[in-house]
Design an enzyme around this catalytic site. Structure first.
Site, PDB file in Angstrom:
ATOM      1  N   GLU A 105       0.806  -1.224   0.000  1.00  0.00           N
ATOM      2  CA  GLU A 105       0.000   0.000   0.000  1.00  0.00           C
ATOM      3  C   GLU A 105       0.839   1.275   0.000  1.00  0.00           C
ATOM      4  OE1 GLU A 105      -2.985   0.015   3.057  1.00  0.00           O
ATOM      5  OE2 GLU A 105      -4.016  -1.727   2.243  1.00  0.00           O
ATOM      6  N   GLU A 157      -5.226  -8.504   1.022  1.00  0.00           N
ATOM      7  CA  GLU A 157      -5.868  -8.140   2.292  1.00  0.00           C
ATOM      8  C   GLU A 157      -7.350  -7.878   2.071  1.00  0.00           C
ATOM      9  OE1 GLU A 157      -4.291  -4.805   4.563  1.00  0.00           O
ATOM     10  OE2 GLU A 157      -2.241  -5.455   4.129  1.00  0.00           O
TER      11      GLU A 157
END
Ligand code: FCB
Length: 470
Positions: A176, A382
């Site tokens: 991320e 995720e």
């Protein structure tokens, strides 16, 4: 296939393609603790947590889940769950305490033991090299604002792959980078706590360059798959008004395309709405070719959609319960060309994030539409939710969340999106960054005072669902 393992009243999940990987995910700083052991250097998160007022309740990752000592128990929990894969991250400051130079053997030994223990249980290791814990020594030299950090990252990647390249099946360079750049360098809610607003954009480029430089280094040392993990949020417009649409496009470029177009298409998205020129001076000739080295997988993290309006705009635009709500003030202060607005009509998690399973389908089909043939097979690296879990009280909300998202994922596969795996965030409750230990995402409850692990109802639910496949 037999369904006898799934409890009465539970719906059996649909059948996924042969070889589909089911896994759980964690990250080093969120679970390991042992921040001073075996030669680990300081990370930016150690420094950030030590600053008063940064983390809810003054929590830190000093101990976290004490996974550094309790990893055999955590591996046993995974084996009991029956997962195929485990996504974890390596703490760079354990490998290079000062962010450069030769490897600290004791740091590598820890991950070496973990990887071997996973292999013994037939669990494929999915290793993230960078989940936000930069060595503080590199931050002292400017961190990701400094182009040299990209070269240091490639060097570090080589040290890890020299040791583990023969046994790690999936390599994820960065986690991320959008969140790291925006929360860490633009608005300062994460380490290193910089508040540079749009001046943080060179960080994006240097993170991407570090990724690109690491790819050939990894290729030389492993036959494992190589990926990057981005977080994506389907962007909804608050109204159909042209100003809201323009705002939504601007936000989409920043959140969803800034870290994906350069990697998959070898070019920047249009950032004109942010006053960014087509060729910013921090991008050098040849950088985009480095950044767009071919990948084997795209890691996709999904939590919720975002609803965007023009700033001050469409009448119903008000700060609200979405991923960005806490930072809305910063967005307005920065004069950014969008406003984040609440998503109504859905349940919310303990974090206040709307639960929108269909958003996962929307995002996956959207990625295929945007990138077409350039899109590698996807791993959902995720997905999960926080809840106010108490041991002994079944976490029905989490089961409903996972059931809904897994079904949405299945529909996306049926609609032709090539998805090869799904990793639940998270295996165990852990240190949730600025929220400290308050947001519980685990399939397993952790009592942070005693370190006792207690599997939740969702753990048993997933175990039964996985067993029913066999
Ligand atoms: C993601 C992070 C992960 C965890 C979840 C809830 O943004 O990658 O570490 O904090 O959110």
């Amino acid at each position: 296939m037999t369904h006898t393992h799934v409890r009465r009243g539970e719906r059996v999940l649909p059948r996924f393609p042969e070889g589909f990987l089911w896994g759980t995910a964690t990250a080093a700083y969120q679970i390991e603790g042992a921040v001073k052991e075996d030669g680990r250097g300081a990370s930016i998160w150690d420094a950030f947590c030590a600053e008063p007022g940064r983390i809810r309740n003054g929590d830190t990752g000093d101990v976290a889940c004490d996974h550094y000592h309790r990893w055999p128990e955590d591996v046993a929990l995974m084996a009991g769950l029956g997962v195929d894969a485990y996504r974890f991250s390596v703490a760079w400051p354990r490998i290079q305490p000062e962010g450069r130079g030769p490897a600290n053997a004791a740091g590598l030994d820890f991950y070496d033991r973990l990887v071997d223990a996973l292999a013994e249980r037939q669990i494929t290791p999915a290793l993230t090299l960078y989940h936000w814990d930069l060595p503080q020594a590199l931050q002292d030299g400017g961190g990701w604002l400094n182009r040299d950090t990209a070269h240091r990252f490639a060097e570090y990647a080589g040290l890890v792959a020299d040791r583990l390249g023969d046994r790690v099946g999936i390599w994820i360079t960065l986690n991320e980078p959008f969140v790291h750049m925006s929360e860490g360098y633009a608005i300062g809610t994460h380490a290193p706590g910089e508040t540079l607003l749009l001046d943080a954009l060179p960080v994006a480029h240097h993170l991407l360059l570090g990724h690109g430089l690491a790819v050939p280094v990894l290729r030389e040392r492993t036959s494992g798959q190589i990926a990057i993990t981005n977080n994506y949020s389907p962007v909804w417009t608050a109204t159909g008004a042209p100003a809201d649409r323009r705002a939504a496009d601007a936000f989409d470029a920043l959140q969803n395309r800034l870290f994906t177009d350069p990697v998959l298409l070898g070019r920047l998205p249009d950032l004109a709405a942010f006053g960014v020129p087509a060729e910013p001076d921090y991008i050098r000739d040849g950088d985009l070719a480095v950044i767009s080295a071919p990948l084997d997988r795209l890691g996709v993290n999904y939590y919720s959609p975002t609803r965007i309006a023009a700033p001050g705009g469409s009448g119903d635009a008000a700060p609200g319960a979405s991923v960005l709500s806490e930072v809305e003030g910063h967005i307005q202060a920065a004069g950014l060309p969008f406003a984040d607005t609440p998503i109504e009509g859905y349940p919310v998690t303990a974090f206040g994030w709307p639960v929108v399973p269909g958003g996962l389908h929307e995002l996956l089909t959207g990625l295929r539409g945007t990138y077409g043939e350039a899109l590698p097979p996807i791993l959902i690296t995720e997905n999960g939710c926080s809840a106010r879990d108490e041991p002994g009280t079944p976490d029905r909300d989490r089961i409903a969340y996972l059931d809904g998202h897994i079904r949405a994922l299945h529909r996306a596969i049926e609609d032709g999106v090539d998805v090869r795996g799904y990793f639940i965030w998270s295996l165990i409750d852990n240190f949730e960054w600025a929220e400290g230990n308050d947001q519980r995402f685990g399939l397993v409850h952790v009592d942070f005072a005693t370190q006792k692990r207690t599997p939740k109802a969702s753990y048993h639910w997933l175990r039964d669902q996985l067993a029913a496949r066999r």
